[in-house]
Design a protein around this motif. Structure first.
Motif, PDB file in Angstrom:
ATOM      1  N   LEU A 137      -8.725  36.704 -22.170  1.00 18.02           N
ATOM      2  CA  LEU A 137      -9.688  36.799 -21.075  1.00 18.02           C
ATOM      3  C   LEU A 137      -9.007  36.959 -19.726  1.00 18.02           C
ATOM      4  N   TYR A 138      -7.920  36.222 -19.510  1.00 22.82           N
ATOM      5  CA  TYR A 138      -7.267  36.223 -18.202  1.00 22.82           C
ATOM      6  C   TYR A 138      -6.031  37.120 -18.147  1.00 22.82           C
ATOM      7  N   ASN A 139      -5.908  38.019 -19.104  1.00 21.05           N
ATOM      8  CA  ASN A 139      -4.748  38.905 -19.129  1.00 21.05           C
ATOM      9  C   ASN A 139      -4.994  40.087 -18.187  1.00 21.05           C
ATOM     10  N   THR A 140      -4.670  39.899 -16.914  1.00 19.48           N
ATOM     11  CA  THR A 140      -4.972  40.917 -15.910  1.00 19.48           C
ATOM     12  C   THR A 140      -4.003  42.085 -15.933  1.00 19.48           C
ATOM     13  N   LEU A 141      -2.930  41.970 -16.701  1.00 18.92           N
ATOM     14  CA  LEU A 141      -1.957  43.056 -16.727  1.00 18.92           C
ATOM     15  C   LEU A 141      -2.402  44.226 -17.588  1.00 18.92           C
ATOM     16  N   ASP A 142      -3.249  43.997 -18.573  1.00 17.57           N
ATOM     17  CA  ASP A 142      -3.588  45.101 -19.462  1.00 17.57           C
ATOM     18  C   ASP A 142      -5.075  45.219 -19.774  1.00 17.57           C
ATOM     19  N   ARG A 143      -5.927  44.588 -18.955  1.00 18.65           N
ATOM     20  CA  ARG A 143      -7.357  44.758 -19.189  1.00 18.65           C
ATOM     21  C   ARG A 143      -8.134  44.604 -17.891  1.00 18.65           C
ATOM     22  N   CYS A 144      -9.272  45.261 -17.873  1.00 14.57           N
ATOM     23  CA  CYS A 144     -10.161  45.206 -16.728  1.00 14.57           C
ATOM     24  C   CYS A 144     -11.594  45.217 -17.241  1.00 14.57           C
ATOM     25  N   TYR A 145     -12.453  44.429 -16.633  1.00 18.40           N
ATOM     26  CA  TYR A 145     -13.866  44.371 -17.011  1.00 18.40           C
ATOM     27  C   TYR A 145     -14.649  45.219 -16.009  1.00 18.40           C
ATOM     28  N   THR A 146     -15.530  46.043 -16.527  1.00 24.12           N
ATOM     29  CA  THR A 146     -16.187  47.051 -15.701  1.00 24.12           C
ATOM     30  C   THR A 146     -17.693  47.024 -15.898  1.00 24.12           C
ATOM     31  N   ILE A 147     -18.419  47.225 -14.797  1.00 22.43           N
ATOM     32  CA  ILE A 147     -19.862  47.433 -14.854  1.00 22.43           C
ATOM     33  C   ILE A 147     -20.149  48.811 -14.291  1.00 22.43           C
ATOM     34  N   ARG A 148     -20.837  49.637 -15.063  1.00 18.63           N
ATOM     35  CA  ARG A 148     -21.162  51.003 -14.654  1.00 18.63           C
ATOM     36  C   ARG A 148     -22.680  51.134 -14.529  1.00 18.63           C
ATOM     37  N   PHE A 149     -23.136  51.490 -13.341  1.00 20.71           N
ATOM     38  CA  PHE A 149     -24.565  51.663 -13.087  1.00 20.71           C
ATOM     39  C   PHE A 149     -24.954  53.125 -13.228  1.00 20.71           C
ATOM     40  N   ASN A 150     -26.151  53.357 -13.761  1.00 19.07           N
ATOM     41  CA  ASN A 150     -26.669  54.708 -13.954  1.00 19.07           C
ATOM     42  C   ASN A 150     -28.088  54.791 -13.391  1.00 19.07           C
ATOM     43  N   TYR A 151     -28.340  55.870 -12.628  1.00 15.24           N
ATOM     44  CA  TYR A 151     -29.685  56.069 -12.082  1.00 15.24           C
ATOM     45  C   TYR A 151     -29.855  57.564 -11.813  1.00 15.24           C
ATOM     46  N   GLY A 152     -30.700  58.225 -12.600  1.00 14.53           N
ATOM     47  CA  GLY A 152     -30.835  59.672 -12.456  1.00 14.53           C
ATOM     48  C   GLY A 152     -29.500  60.350 -12.694  1.00 14.53           C
ATOM     49  N   GLU A 153     -29.062  61.162 -11.731  1.00 16.21           N
ATOM     50  CA  GLU A 153     -27.764  61.837 -11.827  1.00 16.21           C
ATOM     51  C   GLU A 153     -26.640  60.993 -11.239  1.00 16.21           C
ATOM     52  N   GLY A 154     -26.984  59.855 -10.665  1.00 12.33           N
ATOM     53  CA  GLY A 154     -25.976  59.024 -10.015  1.00 12.33           C
ATOM     54  C   GLY A 154     -25.326  58.039 -10.961  1.00 12.33           C
ATOM     55  N   GLN A 155     -24.082  57.710 -10.648  1.00 14.75           N
ATOM     56  CA  GLN A 155     -23.325  56.762 -11.468  1.00 14.75           C
ATOM     57  C   GLN A 155     -22.299  56.077 -10.574  1.00 14.75           C
ATOM     58  N   GLU A 156     -22.129  54.776 -10.773  1.00 13.91           N
ATOM     59  CA  GLU A 156     -21.213  54.001  -9.940  1.00 13.91           C
ATOM     60  C   GLU A 156     -20.600  52.887 -10.776  1.00 13.91           C
ATOM     61  N   SER A 157     -19.295  52.703 -10.663  1.00 14.83           N
ATOM     62  CA  SER A 157     -18.595  51.714 -11.475  1.00 14.83           C
ATOM     63  C   SER A 157     -17.864  50.699 -10.606  1.00 14.83           C
ATOM     64  N   PHE A 158     -17.848  49.451 -11.081  1.00 16.83           N
ATOM     65  CA  PHE A 158     -17.189  48.357 -10.390  1.00 16.83           C
ATOM     66  C   PHE A 158     -16.198  47.709 -11.347  1.00 16.83           C
ATOM     67  N   TYR A 159     -14.997  47.378 -10.855  1.00 15.49           N
ATOM     68  CA  TYR A 159     -13.920  46.883 -11.699  1.00 15.49           C
ATOM     69  C   TYR A 159     -13.564  45.456 -11.304  1.00 15.49           C
ATOM     70  N   PHE A 160     -13.294  44.624 -12.329  1.00 15.33           N
ATOM     71  CA  PHE A 160     -13.037  43.206 -12.083  1.00 15.33           C
ATOM     72  C   PHE A 160     -11.869  42.699 -12.914  1.00 15.33           C
ATOM     73  N   GLN A 161     -11.061  41.853 -12.298  1.00 19.12           N
ATOM     74  CA  GLN A 161     -10.069  41.069 -13.013  1.00 19.12           C
ATOM     75  C   GLN A 161     -10.596  39.641 -13.076  1.00 19.12           C
ATOM     76  N   VAL A 162     -10.470  39.007 -14.233  1.00 22.91           N
ATOM     77  CA  VAL A 162     -11.008  37.660 -14.426  1.00 22.91           C
ATOM     78  C   VAL A 162      -9.889  36.631 -14.350  1.00 22.91           C
TER      79      VAL A 162
END
Length: 255
Positions: A137-162
């Motif tokens: 879970l806390y291995n920030t060197l080789d993983r990232c948690y992402t949330i990707r939003f979708n709306y019509g033709e739009g798309q936006e992603s946010f990246y997080f280290q835990v």
């Protein structure tokens, strides 16, 4: 020695390509996190702790940043106008990992139809349980948690280290901005954006509405009641107001 984060190794352009995102002009999205998108969305993600918005930037990646959070962090949706139909919006929870074999993107689930007033987890509880059991879970060197939003033709992603909550909390005092006051009320400008939700400023907790203005008096958040001083707006603790006892955490003994 400064640690190099996972996105410096896979390269920002490669990651953006894998996610199907545009790179040139990619910038931080409001006060919530790092984002990239094909077009602007009519809503934004707001971390419920503004103070977690300090970016992780390793000096190499020009387009992709991440933000440090704990598995306890949540966010909510703020809309730009009343005609936004959030029932048409969706969000994907992703886990991106990197190893000797390359980059893997795992889509955990998709949430269809979003709501204002709902506190969504930054990391799915199911993902937290699985990653904790695996010790990753806390291995920030080789993983990232992402949330990707979708709306019509739009798309936006946010990246997080835990990080563990005890480590993530050390970033709570990184808010450095300035107060602004107008005929409506007070706002706090940070990194070119007005804060929303909770923020710890100069050792005091404040609560801002989705319009960026400082809230006062009794406010309910996630089912608990808090009292924000009528004059300064700071969260009150260890006192009794209107007959209700308020604890050290600011939560009032009130139904």
């Amino acid at each position: 020695m400064r640690r190099k984060h996972w996105f410096s190794r896979i390269g920002s352009l490669a990651l953006a390509g894998l996610l199907g995102l545009g790179c040139p002009g990619m910038a931080l999205a409001s006060d919530a996190g790092s984002a990239a998108g094909t077009q602007d969305l009519p809503f934004e993600m707001v971390l419920d702790l503004n103070t977690r918005q300090q970016p992780v930037y390793d000096g190499f990646s020009q387009y992709v940043d991440a933000f440090r959070v704990s598995e306890e962090d949540t966010f909510h949706i703020s809309v730009d106008s009343s005609d936004v139909d959030l029932t048409q919006a969706s969000m994907d929870y992703l886990v991106i990992t990197y190893d000797e074999e390359g980059t893997q993107i795992s889509q955990e689930c998709t949430v269809y139809g979003l709501e204002t007033g709902t506190n969504y987890p930054v990391i799915r509880p199911e993902t937290v349980s699985r990653e904790k059991a695996a010790g990753t879970l806390y291995n920030t060197l080789d993983r990232c948690y992402t949330i990707r939003f979708n709306y019509g033709e739009g798309q936006e992603s946010f990246y997080f280290q835990v990080l563990p909550e005890t480590e993530a909390s050390q970033y709570k005092n990184l808010i450095l901005g300035k107060w602004e006051k107008d005929s409506v009320g007070s706002r706090y400008l940070y990194n070119g954006q007005y804060l929303k939700s909770w923020a710890l400023i100069n050792g005091q907790w404040y609560f801002f509405g989705d319009d960026g203005y400082l809230l006062r008096n009794w406010q309910q958040y996630k089912g608990d009641w808090y009292y924000l001083d009528r004059s300064s707006g700071r969260m009150m603790t260890n006192c009794t107001i209107d007959g209700y006892e308020i604890g050290e955490d600011g939560i009032a003994d009130r139904e």
